[in-house]
Design a protein around this motif. Structure first.
Motif, mmCIF file in Angstrom:
data_model
loop_
_atom_site.group_PDB
_atom_site.id
_atom_site.type_symbol
_atom_site.label_atom_id
_atom_site.label_comp_id
_atom_site.label_asym_id
_atom_site.label_seq_id
_atom_site.Cartn_x
_atom_site.Cartn_y
_atom_site.Cartn_z
ATOM 1 N N ASP A 150 12.259 -4.780 17.237
ATOM 2 C CA ASP A 150 13.397 -5.897 17.279
ATOM 3 C C ASP A 150 12.991 -7.121 17.163
ATOM 4 N N PHE A 151 11.836 -7.552 16.424
ATOM 5 C CA PHE A 151 11.639 -8.682 16.066
ATOM 6 C C PHE A 151 10.796 -8.999 14.663
ATOM 7 N N GLU A 152 10.737 -9.983 14.154
ATOM 8 C CA GLU A 152 10.120 -10.066 12.882
ATOM 9 C C GLU A 152 8.321 -10.326 13.059
ATOM 10 N N VAL A 153 7.857 -9.646 12.308
ATOM 11 C CA VAL A 153 6.292 -9.923 12.414
ATOM 12 C C VAL A 153 5.850 -10.208 10.786
ATOM 13 N N ASN A 154 5.309 -11.588 10.853
ATOM 14 C CA ASN A 154 4.794 -12.274 9.566
ATOM 15 C C ASN A 154 3.263 -11.753 9.531
ATOM 16 N N TYR A 155 2.882 -11.198 8.470
ATOM 17 C CA TYR A 155 1.421 -10.680 8.343
ATOM 18 C C TYR A 155 0.762 -11.058 7.348
ATOM 19 N N GLU A 156 -0.608 -11.642 7.432
ATOM 20 C CA GLU A 156 -1.417 -12.027 6.265
ATOM 21 C C GLU A 156 -2.424 -10.695 6.200
ATOM 22 N N ASP A 157 -2.256 -10.018 5.152
ATOM 23 C CA ASP A 157 -3.354 -8.924 4.886
ATOM 24 C C ASP A 157 -4.669 -9.403 4.342
ATOM 25 N N MET A 158 -5.527 -8.209 4.331
ATOM 26 C CA MET A 158 -7.011 -8.467 3.947
ATOM 27 C C MET A 158 -7.223 -9.268 2.606
ATOM 28 N N ASN A 159 -5.890 -9.455 1.738
ATOM 29 C CA ASN A 159 -5.953 -9.815 0.342
ATOM 30 C C ASN A 159 -5.387 -11.083 0.298
ATOM 31 N N GLY A 160 -4.971 -11.561 1.469
ATOM 32 C CA GLY A 160 -4.527 -13.020 1.485
ATOM 33 C C GLY A 160 -2.994 -13.154 1.276
ATOM 34 N N VAL A 161 -2.379 -12.019 1.103
ATOM 35 C CA VAL A 161 -0.886 -11.924 1.145
ATOM 36 C C VAL A 161 -0.257 -11.972 2.266
ATOM 37 N N ALA A 162 0.521 -13.162 2.572
ATOM 38 C CA ALA A 162 1.394 -13.040 3.788
ATOM 39 C C ALA A 162 2.782 -13.176 3.644
ATOM 40 N N LYS A 163 3.295 -11.992 4.319
ATOM 41 C CA LYS A 163 4.684 -12.024 4.315
ATOM 42 C C LYS A 163 5.318 -11.133 5.498
ATOM 43 N N PRO A 164 6.506 -10.836 5.853
ATOM 44 C CA PRO A 164 7.104 -10.054 6.815
ATOM 45 C C PRO A 164 6.773 -8.704 6.702
ATOM 46 N N LEU A 165 6.552 -8.054 7.777
ATOM 47 C CA LEU A 165 6.363 -6.582 7.525
ATOM 48 C C LEU A 165 7.752 -5.903 7.435
ATOM 49 N N ASP A 202 0.828 -1.145 0.108
ATOM 50 C CA ASP A 202 0.093 -0.065 0.028
ATOM 51 C C ASP A 202 0.762 1.149 0.026
ATOM 52 N N GLU A 203 0.794 2.035 -1.117
ATOM 53 C CA GLU A 203 1.784 3.175 -1.289
ATOM 54 C C GLU A 203 0.762 4.565 -0.910
ATOM 55 N N SER A 204 -0.598 4.355 -0.485
ATOM 56 C CA SER A 204 -1.336 5.435 -0.185
ATOM 57 C C SER A 204 -0.926 6.071 0.906
ATOM 58 N N ARG A 205 -0.486 5.428 1.845
ATOM 59 C CA ARG A 205 0.171 5.861 3.095
ATOM 60 C C ARG A 205 1.653 5.780 3.263
ATOM 61 N N ARG A 206 2.158 6.486 4.225
ATOM 62 C CA ARG A 206 3.450 5.925 4.616
ATOM 63 C C ARG A 206 3.469 5.249 6.007
ATOM 64 N N TRP A 207 4.042 3.999 5.818
ATOM 65 C CA TRP A 207 4.005 3.063 7.095
ATOM 66 C C TRP A 207 5.431 2.735 7.616
ATOM 67 N N TYR A 208 5.782 2.960 8.944
ATOM 68 C CA TYR A 208 7.124 2.815 9.381
ATOM 69 C C TYR A 208 6.816 1.687 10.758
ATOM 70 N N PHE A 209 7.400 0.722 10.544
ATOM 71 C CA PHE A 209 7.684 -0.314 11.633
ATOM 72 C C PHE A 209 8.970 -0.388 12.148
ATOM 73 N N VAL A 210 8.736 -0.109 13.320
ATOM 74 C CA VAL A 210 10.308 -0.044 13.976
ATOM 75 C C VAL A 210 10.013 -1.325 15.223
#
Length: 289
Positions: free
Chosen positions: A42-57, A32-40
């Motif tokens: 010290d651990f990895e988060v795997n996330y499955e979004d509303m479109n079913g795409v799963a990958k690390p943030l 999503d490039e409609s907003r700027r997202w910043y994830f800070v």
């Protein structure tokens, strides 16, 4: 960390799950490039979004580099400055907030591969305990540094809204006495002075706890974050738009169901100007930390 001769862990497992439920409530989608997202983190988060795409943030990186930003004091301040350069924004922090007198803090490696957090009090320093975030390098990040990094209250921010979500112990003490937040929304009632003319940005702070209180967990998440997102994705909110008073009442009532009185927490929402209409974290297109 050693407290009264007893070792206590500073590891917070629940916050590993908080990004997932927050992003679900915010409707985050990978790419999503409609907003700027910043994830800070010290651990990895795997996330499955509303479109079913799963990958690390994607981790936030320092400008012009591929160096990931860690939640050290320098890292947090750097990303706060970049994320708040223009427009409105939402910031969520989940971690440790402690109360201590003036001094220094740090971490040191132990032979058993553990990391020990230490505090040293300043001799002849003020006896007043102040709230600060414990950063991953063991440092202290005080509320004044945090809010200054956001550029809060400056002329360039007039007409914008900053919403802060602080899921941590002693949360309400973090910005106490630093910014004037006359509008208070708690489970037991609302304090709304006569509305004033807006002369700078709106500042909204969602706090998980009061000074001296712990911030608990629920369903392997931070309790405030879990109940906040539950309220925001509810059908009632989608249809009617729950007010700030409605949302905090919902969170408060569920936090009060904690059977151990020592772990009771009193969440609140405070703001610089009156909150009207439905309560949203991202009412329009703006950056997210």
């Amino acid at each position: 960390m050693t407290v009264n001769g007893q070792d206590e862990t500073l590891q917070l497992n629940a916050i590993r799950n908080d990004p997932r439920i927050l992003l679900k409530a915010l409707g985050y989608a990978h790419g999503d490039e409609s907003r700027r997202w910043y994830f800070v983190m010290d651990f990895e988060v795997n996330y499955e979004d509303m479109n079913g795409v799963a990958k690390p943030l994607p981790r936030a990186v320092y400008p012009g580099t591929q160096i990931a930003v860690l939640p050290t004091g320098e890292g947090i301040r750097s990303i706060l400055r970049e994320a708040s350069a223009e427009g409105s924004g939402f910031v969520h922090f989940g971690g440790h907030c402690m109360l201590a007198t003036a001094g220094t803090s740090g971490i040191m490696d132990e032979p058993d591969e553990k990391i020990r957090y230490t505090q040293t009090q300043t001799l002849n320093g003020s006896p007043i305990k102040e709230a600060f975030i414990v950063t991953t390098d063991g440092g202290r990040l005080y509320g004044r540094e945090f809010i200054e990094s956001l550029g809060d209250g400056t002329d360039k921010r007039c007409g914008t809204t900053l919403t802060l979500s602080l899921d941590m112990c002693n949360a309400s003490a973090f910005l106490a006495g630093i910014v004037d937040m006359p509008y208070q929304y708690r489970g037991e009632g609302v304090q709304e002075p006569v509305p004033t003319t807006r002369s700078t940005n709106q500042l909204v702070v969602i706090s998980a706890s009061q000074r001296g209180q712990l911030a608990g967990t629920f369903s392997d998440c931070g309790a405030m974050t879990y109940f906040l997102t539950t309220a925001l994705i509810s059908e009632v909110h989608r249809r009617q738009g729950l007010s700030a008073a409605d949302v905090i009442r919902y969170i408060h009532d569920r936090c009060q169901s904690q059977p151990d009185e020592r772990l009771l927490q009193t969440p609140q929402i405070t703001s610089r100007y009156q909150l009207t209409g439905g309560f949203w974290l991202l009412p329009t297109r703006y950056p997210m930390l």
